[in-house]
Design a protein around this motif. Structure first.
Motif, mmCIF file in Angstrom:
data_model
loop_
_atom_site.group_PDB
_atom_site.id
_atom_site.type_symbol
_atom_site.label_atom_id
_atom_site.label_comp_id
_atom_site.label_asym_id
_atom_site.label_seq_id
_atom_site.Cartn_x
_atom_site.Cartn_y
_atom_site.Cartn_z
ATOM 1 N N GLY A 170 0.788 -1.227 0.000
ATOM 2 C CA GLY A 170 0.000 0.000 0.000
ATOM 3 C C GLY A 170 0.813 1.266 0.000
ATOM 4 O O GLY A 170 0.336 2.329 0.407
ATOM 5 N N GLY A 171 2.054 1.202 -0.459
ATOM 6 C CA GLY A 171 2.921 2.371 -0.493
ATOM 7 C C GLY A 171 3.627 2.663 0.814
ATOM 8 O O GLY A 171 4.312 3.669 0.944
ATOM 9 N N PRO A 222 -1.289 3.348 -7.687
ATOM 10 C CA PRO A 222 -2.442 3.364 -8.593
ATOM 11 C C PRO A 222 -3.615 2.597 -7.984
ATOM 12 O O PRO A 222 -3.423 1.614 -7.258
ATOM 13 C CB PRO A 222 -1.914 2.651 -9.846
ATOM 14 N N GLU A 223 -4.795 3.039 -8.288
ATOM 15 C CA GLU A 223 -5.989 2.362 -7.781
ATOM 16 C C GLU A 223 -6.019 0.919 -8.279
ATOM 17 O O GLU A 223 -5.802 0.643 -9.457
ATOM 18 C CB GLU A 223 -7.243 3.105 -8.253
ATOM 19 N N GLN A 290 -1.436 -7.492 -17.421
ATOM 20 C CA GLN A 290 -2.609 -6.966 -16.731
ATOM 21 C C GLN A 290 -2.253 -5.822 -15.777
ATOM 22 O O GLN A 290 -3.121 -5.298 -15.087
ATOM 23 C CB GLN A 290 -3.310 -8.087 -15.949
ATOM 24 N N GLY A 291 -0.982 -5.466 -15.724
ATOM 25 C CA GLY A 291 -0.560 -4.374 -14.870
ATOM 26 C C GLY A 291 -0.349 -4.757 -13.432
ATOM 27 O O GLY A 291 -0.180 -3.900 -12.569
ATOM 28 N N GLU A 340 2.043 4.377 -17.006
ATOM 29 C CA GLU A 340 1.378 5.296 -16.090
ATOM 30 C C GLU A 340 1.383 4.733 -14.673
ATOM 31 O O GLU A 340 1.596 5.476 -13.703
ATOM 32 C CB GLU A 340 -0.049 5.559 -16.561
ATOM 33 N N ARG A 341 1.175 3.433 -14.531
ATOM 34 C CA ARG A 341 1.274 2.807 -13.213
ATOM 35 C C ARG A 341 2.691 2.894 -12.671
ATOM 36 O O ARG A 341 2.901 3.125 -11.478
ATOM 37 C CB ARG A 341 0.842 1.339 -13.299
#
Length: 361
Positions: A170-171, A222-223, A290-291, A340-341
């Protein structure tokens, strides 16, 4: 004559206001006040269809983490303002960052012919001509500035960018390579939109050559960002992300590389990265199509680069006192969305560099 003078005065006032909006936008962007910067640049753009205001908008999109918007608007600006070579240089740079190096090289080769002495064009051309990415020094200034801004953060003397890290949990934590990390030194991480955070080494993962750093405050992710539920299948499409180490603390955007997940090591322990990367300290995230996060790139010990797999990441995040995110079903993403992610998931690692004579990278 009076009417002509009045019209000229109106035109001069109009341009003065436009210049003021541009200056306000640049000042806000330098302060990492993204919403204010976008508003001011858009006000300038509404007064005249001009490349300088549009490049400000593009860079503001990047500062906000919106690579896809920046790339799309960059294509428009480069095409609509062919007389402004800085717009082509900025668009080529965005293509380069996102792994479209052949397209970037083709565009910049054409642009160099038109303006061989332009600073932004020369900067991009030099980077694309190099055999491997390297620190090219300070980027050219606005409007075609080729790097993000970052708010000033107090750091010890001698700190520099030593490599790349990957945010997890979660960062709240980051995985970083230990090869160049000095014991006991202050550690800072900075993401691709210029947010810098201090951390401390929480625990080492000796068998992998990585360490887990606990951050003072979480950084945004990212969400829906997750660690993949399964380790990547050998040969599956994968994307690796790395920052270029630098001689100072300058913020930069990361670089994306495309390849295929590697095979298990001959020893039966670990997994080869499989994605060809230039020499470097590693530490960046590896994504699947899928990122999802499917690994962290780490330097091999006398062999090919390795990948710290999701199974090891989940185990070590849990061991550090926090659970990993649950898996989320995702469709295949475009390369631009992967990048972007990466702007949030990948971080520059800043510390006092430890010199080592026996490191392969």
């Amino acid at each position: 004559m009076a009417c002509s003078a009045h019209a000229a005065g109106d035109a001069g006032e109009h341009e003065r206001l436009r210049t003021e909006f541009l200056a306000r936008g640049e000042a806000a962007l330098a302060a990492v006040e993204v919403e204010t910067a976008l508003r001011e640049f858009e006000r300038a753009a509404g007064m005249r269809h001009s490349a300088d205001s549009e490049m400000g908008v593009i860079r503001t999109y990047m500062q906000g983490g919106h690579y896809r918007r920046a790339l799309a608007f960059g294509a428009h600006t480069a095409g609509a303002h062919r007389d402004t070579v800085g717009a082509a240089a900025l668009y080529a740079w965005l293509l380069y960052l996102g792994g479209q190096r052949a397209a970037a090289r083709s565009l910049i080769e054409q642009t160099v012919i038109l303006a061989p002495g332009d600073p932004a064009v020369g900067y991009v051309a030099k980077a694309l001509q190099a055999a491997a990415p390297r620190d090219e020094g300070p980027p050219p200034g606005p409007p075609a500035r080729l790097a993000p801004y970052a708010k000033p953060t107090p750091m010890p003397v001698g700190v520099r960018v030593i490599g790349t890290g990957t945010l997890i949990d979660g960062g709240r934590r980051a995985v970083i390579p230990t090869a160049a990390l000095p014991v006991g030194s202050a550690v800072f991480v900075r993401n691709g939109i210029g947010i810098t955070m201090r951390g401390r080494v929480e625990r080492a993962l000796p068998q992998s050559g990585a360490a887990i750093v606990r951050l003072e405050q979480p950084l945004p992710l990212p969400e829906g960002m997750t660690v993949a539920a399964r380790d990547p299948f050998p040969g599956s499409v994968a994307y690796a992300v790395e920052y270029v180490p630098g001689a100072d603390t300058s913020p930069r955007w990361p670089l994306l590389y495309t390849g295929f997940a590697g095979t298990p090591a001959a020893s039966g322990k670990g997994r080869a990265l499989g994605i060809e990367l230039p020499a470097g300290p590693r530490g960046g995230p590896v994504f699947d199509a899928q990122g999802q996060l499917v690994g962290v790139a780490l330097p091999g010990r006398g062999g090919p680069d390795q990948m710290l797999l999701p199974s090891a990441l989940r185990a070590n995040v849990a061991a550090a006192g926090a659970s990993a995110s649950p898996p989320v079903a995702l469709g295949r993403l475009g390369t631009d969305e992967i990048y972007e992610r990466a702007l949030l998931v990948s971080v520059q690692v800043l510390a006092v560099k430890r010199e080592s004579g026996n490191s392969k990278h």
